[in-house]
Design a protein around this motif. Sequence first.
Motif, PDB file in Angstrom:
ATOM      1  N   TRP A 219      -2.270  -0.291   7.167  1.00 56.37           N
ATOM      2  CA  TRP A 219      -3.478  -0.383   7.995  1.00 56.37           C
ATOM      3  C   TRP A 219      -4.640   0.411   7.393  1.00 56.37           C
ATOM      4  CZ3 TRP A 219      -5.879  -3.610  10.487  1.00 56.37           C
ATOM      5  CH2 TRP A 219      -6.927  -3.281  11.368  1.00 56.37           C
ATOM      6  N   GLU A 220      -4.290   1.564   6.800  1.00 55.38           N
ATOM      7  CA  GLU A 220      -5.353   2.343   6.153  1.00 55.38           C
ATOM      8  C   GLU A 220      -6.020   1.494   5.055  1.00 55.38           C
ATOM      9  OE1 GLU A 220      -4.113   6.170   4.677  1.00 55.38           O
ATOM     10  OE2 GLU A 220      -6.015   6.384   3.588  1.00 55.38           O
TER      11      GLU A 220
ATOM     12  N   PRO B 218       0.781  -1.245   0.000  1.00 56.49           N
ATOM     13  CA  PRO B 218       0.000   0.000   0.000  1.00 56.49           C
ATOM     14  C   PRO B 218       0.808   1.288   0.000  1.00 56.49           C
ATOM     15  CG  PRO B 218      -0.985  -1.592   1.458  1.00 56.49           C
ATOM     16  CD  PRO B 218       0.326  -2.181   1.015  1.00 56.49           C
ATOM     17  N   CYS B 219       1.984   1.306   0.647  1.00 53.93           N
ATOM     18  CA  CYS B 219       2.682   2.595   0.675  1.00 53.93           C
ATOM     19  C   CYS B 219       3.395   2.865  -0.643  1.00 53.93           C
ATOM     20  CB  CYS B 219       3.664   2.657   1.828  1.00 53.93           C
ATOM     21  SG  CYS B 219       5.206   1.945   1.368  1.00 53.93           S
ATOM     22  N   SER B 220       3.414   1.871  -1.572  1.00 54.54           N
ATOM     23  CA  SER B 220       4.183   2.072  -2.806  1.00 54.54           C
ATOM     24  C   SER B 220       3.513   3.103  -3.719  1.00 54.54           C
ATOM     25  CB  SER B 220       4.387   0.749  -3.556  1.00 54.54           C
ATOM     26  OG  SER B 220       3.144   0.268  -4.024  1.00 54.54           O
ATOM     27  N   SER B 221       2.199   3.242  -3.650  1.00 50.33           N
ATOM     28  CA  SER B 221       1.514   4.286  -4.427  1.00 50.33           C
ATOM     29  C   SER B 221       0.082   4.431  -3.898  1.00 50.33           C
ATOM     30  CB  SER B 221       1.463   3.914  -5.915  1.00 50.33           C
ATOM     31  OG  SER B 221       0.590   2.827  -6.113  1.00 50.33           O
ATOM     32  N   PRO B 222      -0.517   5.628  -4.060  1.00 53.96           N
ATOM     33  CA  PRO B 222      -1.908   5.799  -3.612  1.00 53.96           C
ATOM     34  C   PRO B 222      -2.831   4.828  -4.344  1.00 53.96           C
ATOM     35  CG  PRO B 222      -0.915   7.910  -4.214  1.00 53.96           C
ATOM     36  CD  PRO B 222       0.076   6.864  -4.594  1.00 53.96           C
TER      37      PRO B 222
ATOM     38  N   GLY C 137     -10.686  -2.030   6.640  1.00 59.99           N
ATOM     39  CA  GLY C 137     -12.067  -2.407   6.289  1.00 59.99           C
ATOM     40  C   GLY C 137     -12.220  -3.881   5.967  1.00 59.99           C
ATOM     41  N   ALA C 138     -11.116  -4.630   5.997  1.00 61.91           N
ATOM     42  CA  ALA C 138     -11.195  -6.051   5.625  1.00 61.91           C
ATOM     43  C   ALA C 138     -11.743  -6.877   6.785  1.00 61.91           C
ATOM     44  CB  ALA C 138      -9.818  -6.564   5.222  1.00 61.91           C
ATOM     45  N   GLU C 139     -12.416  -7.954   6.420  1.00 59.13           N
ATOM     46  CA  GLU C 139     -12.961  -8.851   7.437  1.00 59.13           C
ATOM     47  C   GLU C 139     -11.827  -9.505   8.233  1.00 59.13           C
ATOM     48  OE1 GLU C 139     -16.883 -10.932   5.929  1.00 59.13           O
ATOM     49  OE2 GLU C 139     -15.128 -12.214   5.720  1.00 59.13           O
ATOM     50  N   ARG C 140     -10.770  -9.930   7.482  1.00 57.24           N
ATOM     51  CA  ARG C 140      -9.650 -10.626   8.125  1.00 57.24           C
ATOM     52  C   ARG C 140      -8.335  -9.987   7.657  1.00 57.24           C
ATOM     53  NH1 ARG C 140     -10.111 -16.590   6.501  1.00 57.24           N
ATOM     54  NH2 ARG C 140      -8.803 -16.968   8.311  1.00 57.24           N
ATOM     55  N   PRO C 141      -7.942  -8.852   8.248  1.00 57.30           N
ATOM     56  CA  PRO C 141      -6.740  -8.158   7.777  1.00 57.30           C
ATOM     57  C   PRO C 141      -5.440  -8.746   8.349  1.00 57.30           C
ATOM     58  CG  PRO C 141      -7.787  -6.915   9.538  1.00 57.30           C
ATOM     59  CD  PRO C 141      -8.607  -8.159   9.360  1.00 57.30           C
ATOM     60  N   ARG C 142      -4.361  -8.621   7.610  1.00 54.19           N
ATOM     61  CA  ARG C 142      -3.035  -8.991   8.133  1.00 54.19           C
ATOM     62  C   ARG C 142      -2.006  -7.975   7.638  1.00 54.19           C
ATOM     63  NH1 ARG C 142      -0.450 -14.783   6.844  1.00 54.19           N
ATOM     64  NH2 ARG C 142      -1.974 -15.413   8.412  1.00 54.19           N
ATOM     65  N   ILE C 143      -1.246  -7.403   8.577  1.00 52.86           N
ATOM     66  CA  ILE C 143      -0.144  -6.516   8.174  1.00 52.86           C
ATOM     67  C   ILE C 143       1.115  -7.377   8.056  1.00 52.86           C
ATOM     68  CG2 ILE C 143       1.289  -4.537   8.801  1.00 52.86           C
ATOM     69  CD1 ILE C 143      -1.042  -3.329  10.285  1.00 52.86           C
ATOM     70  N   HIS C 144       1.780  -7.260   6.917  1.00 53.32           N
ATOM     71  CA  HIS C 144       2.988  -8.056   6.654  1.00 53.32           C
ATOM     72  C   HIS C 144       4.200  -7.119   6.662  1.00 53.32           C
ATOM     73  CE1 HIS C 144       5.261 -10.791   3.532  1.00 53.32           C
ATOM     74  NE2 HIS C 144       5.897 -10.680   4.687  1.00 53.32           N
ATOM     75  N   VAL C 145       5.002  -7.222   7.731  1.00 55.89           N
ATOM     76  CA  VAL C 145       6.157  -6.335   7.897  1.00 55.89           C
ATOM     77  C   VAL C 145       7.428  -7.100   7.521  1.00 55.89           C
ATOM     78  CG1 VAL C 145       7.474  -4.982   9.573  1.00 55.89           C
ATOM     79  CG2 VAL C 145       4.991  -5.190   9.828  1.00 55.89           C
TER      80      VAL C 145
ATOM     81  N   ALA D 124       9.635  -2.034   7.671  1.00 53.33           N
ATOM     82  CA  ALA D 124       9.530  -1.945   9.135  1.00 53.33           C
ATOM     83  C   ALA D 124       9.595  -0.497   9.609  1.00 53.33           C
ATOM     84  CB  ALA D 124      10.646  -2.785   9.767  1.00 53.33           C
ATOM     85  N   VAL D 125       8.769   0.347   9.027  1.00 52.41           N
ATOM     86  CA  VAL D 125       8.710   1.753   9.442  1.00 52.41           C
ATOM     87  C   VAL D 125       7.246   2.166   9.612  1.00 52.41           C
ATOM     88  CG1 VAL D 125      10.893   2.464   8.364  1.00 52.41           C
ATOM     89  CG2 VAL D 125       8.820   2.528   7.018  1.00 52.41           C
ATOM     90  N   GLN D 126       7.032   3.125  10.503  1.00 56.87           N
ATOM     91  CA  GLN D 126       5.652   3.488  10.850  1.00 56.87           C
ATOM     92  C   GLN D 126       4.821   3.953   9.659  1.00 56.87           C
ATOM     93  OE1 GLN D 126       5.107   6.057  14.176  1.00 56.87           O
ATOM     94  NE2 GLN D 126       6.135   4.697  15.612  1.00 56.87           N
ATOM     95  N   ALA D 127       5.443   4.755   8.765  1.00 56.41           N
ATOM     96  CA  ALA D 127       4.646   5.291   7.643  1.00 56.41           C
ATOM     97  C   ALA D 127       4.101   4.161   6.779  1.00 56.41           C
ATOM     98  CB  ALA D 127       5.509   6.230   6.806  1.00 56.41           C
ATOM     99  N   ASP D 128       4.926   3.159   6.530  1.00 58.23           N
ATOM    100  CA  ASP D 128       4.477   2.016   5.712  1.00 58.23           C
ATOM    101  C   ASP D 128       3.376   1.239   6.432  1.00 58.23           C
ATOM    102  OD1 ASP D 128       6.683   2.622   4.087  1.00 58.23           O
ATOM    103  OD2 ASP D 128       7.015   0.502   3.634  1.00 58.23           O
TER     104      ASP D 128
END
Length: 503
Positions: free
Chosen positions: A85-86, A48-52, A90-98, A76-80
Amino acid sequence: MSRKVSIFDTTLRDGEQVPGAKLNKRQKIEIAQQLAKLGVDVIEGGFPCSSPEDLQAVKAIGEQVKGPIIAGLARAVQADIDSAWEALRGAERPRIHVFLGSSDIHLQKKLRRDRESALEMAVEAVRYAKRLCHDVEYSTEDASRTDFDYLCRVVEATVKAGATVINIPDTVGYAIPDEFGDLIRRLRERVPALDGITLSVHCHNDLGLAVANSLAAVKNGATQVECTVNGIGERAGNASLEEIVMILRTRANTFHLHTDIRTEEIYRTSRMVSRIMNIPVQPNKAIVGSNAFAHSSGIHQDGILKDRATYEIIKPEDVGIRQHKIVLTARSGRAALRHRLNALGYDLEPEKFERVYNRFLNVADRKKEIASEDLSSIVEIELTRVPETYTFHSLQIMSGNTMVPLASITLVKDREKLTDAATGNGPVDASFNCIERIVGRQGILRDYDLKAVTMGKDALGEAMVRVDIGGTVYSGIGTSPDVIEASARAYLNAFNRFFANSH
Ligand code: KIV
Ligand code: ZN
């Protein structure tokens, strides 16, 4: 009892890193919906942080695609992590992959950090992600070239910080199966904190060992495999989903492992990914290549006719390749077409059905019989069309070995017919030049591939191009019984992608 291996599909993230394979939101949703139908456990929708645009695409997948966990990648940085997370909230089952590099070469040359500060950075990132999302995957990038004691420390610390999944990537495809299997086994033995945690592997194919390494890993305790449809991905690609799944199924007697993949959706998914991303599948590709179930030698054909098991270890139907007896021709009506489309697994809304029907008639007028492969090609190209600034109308070619080839093409823009003519080094070149004249932009052809969808002299031709337009490579696909028309349609498709992107 057989143990389950989770399938983490990264076609839309690592697969999308293939040059020219960039997808828009609509295309990503379409593939993600098919991946859900295929039964993957996790869809990595993007970075997601790679482009809007990618953030919006992952967000839309999270909101619209139900069933699998939806993951988004973050450094592994907060902005990413905030962007991920943004996109995922809204996903039913979200996962953040760092992810963060862990080998000395990555730490010293890329991150310019020592081991201790990288370890702290990893722990902080996981803690931060965990505050936002319950499910956090942590990847120790370049794990196969990482000092083992340090790798154990990173894994232990990130599990303690809240990671629910630990991924051990062979980022550069350097590992070999015995060694990689051993690494997974030793890691499990040395880090008891891994009990109850999903242990994942992510193997690249630089030495052609991605699938073998993934299998060695699952044999030694990995519980999740990261893979892509058709094995696409960065450089030589990732482990191929269809190979992993069919090996575990065909050799269940050896592995005693299973996945939840609906294997009869494999072929369709493979074709869809190939068409939408414009990455041809090599004919001899295991499971999904056009020759994977073709028997050409007389001895083999004789054996197959007596008993298919003589030369086939997988039934084509098991991966969704179906043979059909009813022949579709230009005289087939809507009912016959709908029946065949349903048998192929397509249930189209009326407007889409009409589009497919019109294109079917256009092709069937020029080709005696329409095979299932032809139909799939027509449907998928029609359904995955980008919004068309210019629509293909007609083409005339004058060519021969004693004259300069000339193409005259008519396109339609805002209901207005635009016709022009151009010469070229050959009829295909002339038609490309003509399209450039009409649309008023030039492109540099980077790649051109033409293949027959079926056998026979009247086979449908499928052309794929990659065109550099204004410094960005756009891919295009076109199909027609006339190979020059197929090529022109593909070239125009690439320009339409360019225009769709520029709006
Ligand atoms: O190859 C790799 O290491 C990756 C990570 C981001 C998982 O793609
Ligand atoms: Zn990767």
